[in-house]
Design an enzyme around this catalytic site. Structure first.
Site, PDB file in Angstrom:
ATOM      1  N   SER A 133       0.851  -1.191   0.000  1.00 43.93           N
ATOM      2  CA  SER A 133       0.000   0.000   0.000  1.00 43.93           C
ATOM      3  C   SER A 133       0.884   1.237   0.000  1.00 43.93           C
ATOM      4  CB  SER A 133      -0.882  -0.006   1.257  1.00 43.93           C
ATOM      5  OG  SER A 133      -1.528   1.238   1.450  1.00 43.93           O
ATOM      6  N   TYR A 146      -3.345  -0.482  10.256  1.00 43.87           N
ATOM      7  CA  TYR A 146      -3.102  -0.915   8.879  1.00 43.87           C
ATOM      8  C   TYR A 146      -1.709  -0.490   8.412  1.00 43.87           C
ATOM      9  CZ  TYR A 146      -3.973  -1.587   3.875  1.00 43.87           C
ATOM     10  OH  TYR A 146      -3.898  -1.992   2.571  1.00 43.87           O
TER      11      TYR A 146
END
Length: 275
Positions: A133, A146
């Site tokens: 990501s 996250y």
């Protein structure tokens, strides 16, 4: 011979688009999902779809065994993709919640990858592609859990890449920014399970920001792209003679990588706190 790939998290979004596209390009795709109902839907679509839940060690072993049984022990590629969000301030995040997201976004990936590496070593080639990501490169308010999993994944993958040099196995990171998927919606149950935002010192910020954004989506994010944008980079990572170690997806990721190189931490904090 037809090339084979195991993809995780294929119930929707990036995983589903990747599975459909690669099958169209002639790959034999094993499109795994966490829930059996999602596997059944893919089987009805003509896929081979073993159930694989990163939080269930037995399912990881069984899924890979089922794949290797029908491929005579061969696997050309693994695309680790399945993951979930757990949004909330770090001080509101119980340790059990952090353990939960690390199990599904990191430890399960490691378990599956370690089982695949000996297979690829024996055959002398393979590609392990990790869906990271932009938050593996930078950080953002409410995304501490996250972000931690993706920073861990980045570090582990970088080390694996140099340790596997000369083995014929490539380790590749894909780093998407905002992508049109059900990711935000699927993160809501984890938020409701672990984050007591009503009693948080950040209550007002949750109410005006994160909660509103999660439950009342207002359309695409800035720079948002469809899942096919990730698949395009995945195809290059799998089929290029010399794949790159990293693939950025979306303008947001390019900006994050650039700012990481040129800004001090204090300046980065100032920029990111405005987002």
């Amino acid at each position: 011979m037809q090339k084979t790939i195991l993809i995780t998290g294929c119930s929707s979004g990036i995983g589903l688009d990747a599975a459909r596209t690669l099958r169209g390009r002639g790959w034999r795709v094993f499109a795994s999902c966490r829930k059996q109902a999602d596997c059944d839907a893919l089987i009805a679509e003509g896929f081979e779809s073993p159930r694989l839940d990163y939080c269930d060690t037995a399912s990881i072993a069984e899924a890979l065994d089922s794949v290797l049984t029908v491929t005579s022990g061969q696997l050309d590629a693994l695309f680790n993709n399945g993951a979930h969000a757990l949004n909330g301030a770090v001080e509101d995040l119980p340790t059990d919640g952090l353990r939960d997201i690390f199990e599904s976004n990191f430890f399960g990936w490691h378990d599956l990858t370690r089982r695949v590496i000996p297979v690829m070593r024996r055959q002398g080639h393979g590609r392990i592609v990790q869906c990271s990501s932009a938050l593996g490169l930078t950080y953002m308010r409410w995304r501490g859990a996250y972000t931690a999993t993706k920073h861990a994944l980045e570090g582990l993958s970088d080390v694996m890449r140099i340790e596997l040099r000369g083995s014929g196995i490539d380790v590749i990171l894909i780093e998407p920014g905002p992508i049109t998927t059900a990711f935000r919606e699927k993160g809501i149950p984890y938020f409701e399970t672990y984050i007591d935002w009503q009693n948080s010192p950040h209550h007002d910020a949750y109410e005006s920001g994160l909660v509103k954004r999660m439950y009342n989506p207002s359309g695409p994010d800035r720079f948002e792209l469809p899942a096919s944008a990730v698949t395009a980079k995945l195809v290059h990572a799998l089929e290029a003679t010399r794949p790159r170690p990293r693939y950025y997806v979306t303008t947001a990721t390019y900006i994050a990588a650039y700012l990481r190189r040129v800004l001090s931490t204090s300046m980065s904090d100032r920029v990111i706190s405005r987002l």
